[in-house]
Design an enzyme around this catalytic site. Sequence first.
Site, short mmCIF file in Angstrom:
data_model
loop_
_atom_site.label_atom_id
_atom_site.label_comp_id
_atom_site.label_asym_id
_atom_site.label_seq_id
_atom_site.Cartn_x
_atom_site.Cartn_y
_atom_site.Cartn_z
N CYS A 111 2.71 -4.90 7.15
CA CYS A 111 2.30 -4.78 5.00
C CYS A 111 3.62 -4.14 4.66
O CYS A 111 4.60 -3.68 4.91
CB CYS A 111 1.62 -3.52 5.44
SG CYS A 111 -0.45 -4.68 5.48
N HIS A 141 0.67 -1.13 -0.06
CA HIS A 141 -0.08 0.11 -0.11
C HIS A 141 0.65 1.09 0.35
O HIS A 141 2.15 1.23 -0.11
CB HIS A 141 -0.97 -0.16 1.26
CG HIS A 141 -0.47 0.03 2.65
ND1 HIS A 141 -0.09 0.99 4.06
CD2 HIS A 141 -0.24 -0.72 3.61
CE1 HIS A 141 0.51 0.77 3.63
NE2 HIS A 141 0.91 -0.81 4.56
#
Length: 314
Positions: free
Chosen positions: A290, A274
């Site tokens: 992440c 992301h």
Amino acid sequence: MVTRVGPLRLGRLPAFTASTTLISVDPAAVALPFDTNTPSASVARLQVLLDRAGASPGVIDGLDGGNLRSALAAFESMHGLNVDGKIGSQVIDAIDDPKQVIGSYVITGEDISVVVGAIPKDYAQMAQMKYLGYATVTEGLAERFHMGEDFLKALNPNARYGEGETIFVADLGVNKTGKAVRLEVDKTQGQVRAYAADDSLLVAYPATIGSETNPSPSGTHTVKTVALNPEYTYNPKINFQQGNNNSVLTLPPGPNGPVGTVWIDLSEPTFGIHGTPEPSRIDKTGSHRCVRLTNWDAEELAKLLTKDVLVEFM
């Protein structure tokens, strides 16, 4: 639209302005390490050229560092050169471009409209907002042109950043196109690399990949979906504890949201690639498992992906 102005050549300068006298290429000089504290026209030009080539240096700020060296190594790999992350005559010959790297840009009403003021740090307060836009006009413009905010201001010391005003910005060229068939997430290099069907390197991006306390997964996974301008669901039972927030919260979309402007969902539950609200900190601070990219790199990558693309954690 960026209007081009006179070029800045590779070379070493004590200060950086858009009107700096041109400096010719000296491979012996630029092969040496650059100053990591003082912005350099040489480094800025190199960063723009790497960005154009698909070997992202992250934030264009005129400063040397690990992200720049990793981008150089990726560029060398793209062009079949010896991969050492150093500047030499072969790299200069392959990357140099007669087109200028600094152009002029007229600020629009849209640039102003995405400014929402200071963004709270607390997720409960963020959840009350309609859009997590930019705190200032300079933050939005810097991100639009892949620049550090301080570097943008250094280029435009007298700017007021009002609608209709002309400023100097990085002249980036166009985004990379094509289709990626696999991604490598390299924890050692702090980099995400996308490869085409012929195994050629399409793009490479600096990345923050987990942390010591929240490591990223290992092995091979796949891309499930890609969401642009996503909302973010905070669940302390699944994600992490933020402040004193113990309830599930839905945060609005925007570049200053926790996942920035892109969420690339992976087959590993609750895990993805992301964007970020803090592009200058990519590969300098940890993440909650992440993979974080700058918003602009995540947006470019999103256009290269389809469902079921393989993602291998190195």
